[in-house]
Design an enzyme around this catalytic site. Structure first.
Site, PDB file in Angstrom:
ATOM      1  N   ARG A  57      54.553  38.172  40.237  1.00 33.60           N
ATOM      2  CA  ARG A  57      54.149  37.014  39.424  1.00 33.60           C
ATOM      3  C   ARG A  57      54.850  37.090  38.074  1.00 33.60           C
ATOM      4  O   ARG A  57      54.743  38.082  37.362  1.00 33.60           O
ATOM      5  CB  ARG A  57      52.633  37.005  39.253  1.00 33.60           C
ATOM      6  CG  ARG A  57      52.083  35.760  38.586  1.00 33.60           C
ATOM      7  CD  ARG A  57      50.568  35.836  38.507  1.00 33.60           C
ATOM      8  NE  ARG A  57      49.950  35.666  39.810  1.00 33.60           N
ATOM      9  CZ  ARG A  57      48.799  36.233  40.176  1.00 33.60           C
ATOM     10  NH1 ARG A  57      48.168  37.023  39.334  1.00 33.60           N
ATOM     11  NH2 ARG A  57      48.289  36.012  41.369  1.00 33.60           N
ATOM     12  N   ARG A 166      37.319  42.223  33.058  1.00 33.93           N
ATOM     13  CA  ARG A 166      37.753  41.365  34.156  1.00 33.93           C
ATOM     14  C   ARG A 166      38.895  40.523  33.637  1.00 33.93           C
ATOM     15  O   ARG A 166      39.293  40.615  32.483  1.00 33.93           O
ATOM     16  CB  ARG A 166      36.574  40.494  34.621  1.00 33.93           C
ATOM     17  CG  ARG A 166      36.720  39.863  36.003  1.00 33.93           C
ATOM     18  CD  ARG A 166      36.661  40.863  37.134  1.00 33.93           C
ATOM     19  NE  ARG A 166      36.472  40.178  38.415  1.00 33.93           N
ATOM     20  CZ  ARG A 166      37.451  39.618  39.126  1.00 33.93           C
ATOM     21  NH1 ARG A 166      38.683  39.639  38.685  1.00 33.93           N
ATOM     22  NH2 ARG A 166      37.179  39.033  40.279  1.00 33.93           N
ATOM     23  N   LYS A 167      39.449  39.674  34.495  1.00 28.57           N
ATOM     24  CA  LYS A 167      40.534  38.808  34.045  1.00 28.57           C
ATOM     25  C   LYS A 167      40.049  37.877  32.945  1.00 28.57           C
ATOM     26  O   LYS A 167      38.852  37.592  32.822  1.00 28.57           O
ATOM     27  CB  LYS A 167      41.093  38.003  35.206  1.00 28.57           C
ATOM     28  CG  LYS A 167      40.169  36.918  35.757  1.00 28.57           C
ATOM     29  CD  LYS A 167      40.876  36.148  36.860  1.00 28.57           C
ATOM     30  CE  LYS A 167      39.962  35.060  37.430  1.00 28.57           C
ATOM     31  NZ  LYS A 167      40.631  34.293  38.511  1.00 28.57           N
ATOM     32  N   GLY A 423      41.302  28.412  48.777  1.00 28.68           N
ATOM     33  CA  GLY A 423      41.085  29.146  50.020  1.00 28.68           C
ATOM     34  C   GLY A 423      39.889  30.068  50.001  1.00 28.68           C
ATOM     35  O   GLY A 423      39.508  30.616  51.042  1.00 28.68           O
ATOM     36  N   CYS A 428      41.123  29.343  42.781  1.00 27.85           N
ATOM     37  CA  CYS A 428      42.439  29.247  42.143  1.00 27.85           C
ATOM     38  C   CYS A 428      43.075  27.866  42.297  1.00 27.85           C
ATOM     39  O   CYS A 428      43.978  27.524  41.532  1.00 27.85           O
ATOM     40  CB  CYS A 428      43.373  30.319  42.701  1.00 27.85           C
ATOM     41  SG  CYS A 428      42.841  32.005  42.333  1.00 27.85           S
ATOM     42  N   GLY A 429      42.618  27.088  43.266  1.00 32.07           N
ATOM     43  CA  GLY A 429      43.125  25.726  43.414  1.00 32.07           C
ATOM     44  C   GLY A 429      42.391  24.710  42.562  1.00 32.07           C
ATOM     45  O   GLY A 429      42.652  23.516  42.663  1.00 32.07           O
TER      46      GLY A 429
END
Length: 624
Positions: A57, A166-167, A423, A428-429
């Site tokens: 990425r 976390r992120k 998904g 993430c979408g």
């Protein structure tokens, strides 16, 4: 201590960089289990669906790149990545099918054109998202891209930021058209204005605690803080470090910033933030965002004279190496070589002179990556799906394209439809903020497990953010062309959003809610044109709007069915209720939609350098 916390205690993620050349020589099997996770700090991700291969990425702050970088990515994709890559909803590029033995060479090639992969995964500050046409669009309060770059330079490669719980997702935007899904971010800086020392100042209001995954969409909370652009990087840093030092570190699905906010509350969080910064923070200004949103797809005038930017749709973000190289060529031939990536997985070529615009739109690539896509394809977004993602439970990208193409042939109702695929519950979408959001799951059909989705409708981000509601569960993916066709024909996502806002009223742009107590003073300069402030007068909510240079006060509760007029939009001298679209004159309260209805209006009287709302309603308001 959970497994990931133990891995971080044993060795900082950035330290695995020294081991990458050794692993490249020894091969995939030699990578230690802990280092397999730590490689994500270097943007190198093992994928169990492709044994022996990795995803990489690439960090692209604010989505701003150029022809040289894009051409290099295209070359890497062609040589090492089986000829295709993915643009993400965080304005990055993901490389596929990468062998560990090729990682050192790829990192060198990326560094050679000014690109990095550092800290693009795991418990780090992810790519900072911003308006993809920052500095170009006339519809921005300010160009926020320098702030995004300055903040990025503070934390990339800095171990002070590599051990977050976390992120941590960040957007910094000056765009007034809500193109970055600010309310889904852990930290969002959105355009706002205020008055400091008697002078108008453009800067940002601060939102915190938004998320998509870890339990679903939580709309980011206003922190009641205004920050100037020059002070914004330090504030962003302080928010991240407060999260580092105080965020929970137990169950991985309960450690996002949102959970710290739920524990502390916004006021305590703000107090701790001020202590870390060592100074008081300005209270929030007037939100300068509009109610509408944009995807920047199409041909648009730039603020620079005689120049244009052209937004090209990249279906579900998947792009070939040849297309990357051709985009780079077009950007150099028709513009200045500047290229932007968008949060909707698309590409923008900027700085195209009027004289070259016709020739650019006639290029063969623009018949594939279109600037004038169909209403269905235009709003299509998809996460990676089970093809490459360890978390996903269904295949998304290929299926999303197939369903969209089936719908293209059947649906022609003239307005874009945002259909987003995720998904798995990580989201993430961005399915939670779409007109129609699809969340992958499994269903039983004739005793067999098949790919299916839960269907959400009415989601949005922006000043009147609404989490989408789940309408259907476990719909087999094979049935989606028929089901979605019916939804698009018979369900109006905007009406659903209005109904959701009426149930949980969300303040419009520029709203700050006042409680019962001493008279609330409203000043013209604290509200943007079209902005609103809610105040409580004798227990009743009153919406104070600014239209041009005048203030108007009208009851907040719509006389029709109780919708919040403060969450509505202005059209001339009328406010339009967000629930059913009823129109009320700001000065008289008369309803042009139903003459039998009338809203109470209030006088505004001078007080303490501003105006207060007179407690007694009037048949005709007295604007200030």
């Amino acid at each position: 201590m959970n497994k990931i916390e133990q891995i971080k205690v044993e060795k900082d993620g950035l330290d695995v960089g020294a081991d990458i050349p050794r692993y490249a020589q020894l091969g995939f099997e030699a990578i230690e289990e802990g280092d397999l996770e730590r490689l994500k700090w270097w943007g190198v991700f093992f994928r169990r669906h492709t044994p022996g291969y990795f995803m990489m990425r690439i960090r692209i702050p604010n989505g701003i790149t150029n022809a040289v970088q894009l051409s290099a990515i295209g070359g890497i994709t062609d040589r090492y990545g089986r000829g295709f890559a993915d643009i993400t909803t965080r304005q990055q590029v993901q490389l596929r099918w990468i062998r560990i033995g090729d990682v050192p060479a790829i990192l060198d090639q990326l560094r050679g054109v000014g690109l990095l992969t550092l800290q693009t995964g795991m418990d780090n500050i992810r790519n900072v998202v911003g308006c993809p046409v920052a500095g170009l669009t006339p519809n921005e309060l300010l160009d926020a891209s320098p702030v995004a770059r300055a903040f990025t330079e503070m934390f990339v490669g800095n171990k002070a930021y590599t051990n977050l719980p976390r992120k941590f997702n960040v957007t910094i935007t000056g765009c007034r058209e809500n193109c970055t899904h600010a309310e889904t971010q852990d930290l969002a800086l959105v355009p706002a204005t205020t008055s400091l020392d008697g002078e108008p100042v453009a800067g940002f209001n601060v939102l915190v605690g938004g998320k998509n995954g870890s339990g679903g969409y939580r709309v980011a909370s206003p922190l009641d803080v205004f920050v100037r652009p020059d002070e914004a990087p330090a504030l962003c840093s302080a928010v991240a470090l407060v999260f580092r030092d105080h965020g929970p570190r137990d169950a991985r699905n309960k450690v996002r910033l949102a959970f710290l906010l739920e524990d502390w509350g916004e006021a305590t969080f703000r107090d701790v933030l001020e202590t870390r910064l060592g100074r008081p923070l300005e209270r929030a200004g007037a939100d300068a965002r509009l109610s509408k949103a944009t995807d920047h797809v199409g041909v648009f005038r730039q603020k620079q004279a005689a120049l244009n930017y052209v937004g090209l749709l990249v279906p579900v973000g998947r792009v070939t190496s040849d297309q990357l190289i051709e985009i780079a060529r077009l950007a150099s031939s028709y513009g200045t070589g500047a290229v932007r990536l968008t949060p909707d997985q698309n590409v923008i070529i900027s700085d195209v002179p009027d004289a070259k615009l016709g020739a650019l739109t006639a290029e063969p690539l623009l018949k594939v990556l279109r600037y004038d896509p169909s209403e269905i394809m235009r709003g299509l977004v998809s996460c990676t799906g089970v093809e490459f993602c360890n978390l996903a439970v269904i295949e998304t990208k290929r299926r999303a394209l197939a369903v969209a193409r089936a719908l293209e042939a059947k649906v022609h109702h003239g307005k874009p439809v945002r259909i987003h695929w995720s998904g798995c519950p990580a989201g993430c979408g961005n399915h939670t903020v779409a007109d129609i959001g699809l969340l992958g799951t499994k269903a039983k059909v004739d005793g067999e497990a098949v790919d299916a989705v839960d269907i959400f409708v009415g989601g949005s981000s922006g000043p009147q953010a609404t989490p989408g509601i789940k309408l259907l569960e476990s719909v087999p993916c094979d049935a989606l062309p028929h089901v979605l066709e019916s939804l698009i024909r018979h369900v109006d996502a905007e009406k659903i959003r209005r109904q959701l806002r009426s149930l949980t009223p969300t303040p419009a742009a520029g709203v700050s809610t006042a409680g019962i107590g001493a008279p609330v003073v409203i000043r013209r300069d604290e509200l943007a044109d079209g902005g609103c402030k809610l105040v409580t007068v004798n227990g009743a909510d009153v919406a104070v709007f600014r239209r041009q240079d005048r203030l108007y006060a009208i009851q907040n509760r719509c006389p029709h069915e109780g919708g919040g007029l403060g969450g509505g939009t202005l059209d001339g001298e009328d406010v339009i209720c967000p629930l059913h679209g009823y129109r009320f004159n700001l000065e008289t309260g008369a309803c042009s939609t139903d003459p039998a209805l009338r809203a109470k209006t209030f006088a505004l009287v001078p007080h303490a350098g501003g105006f207060t709302v007179e407690a007694r309603p009037d048949r005709t308001s007295h604007p200030a």
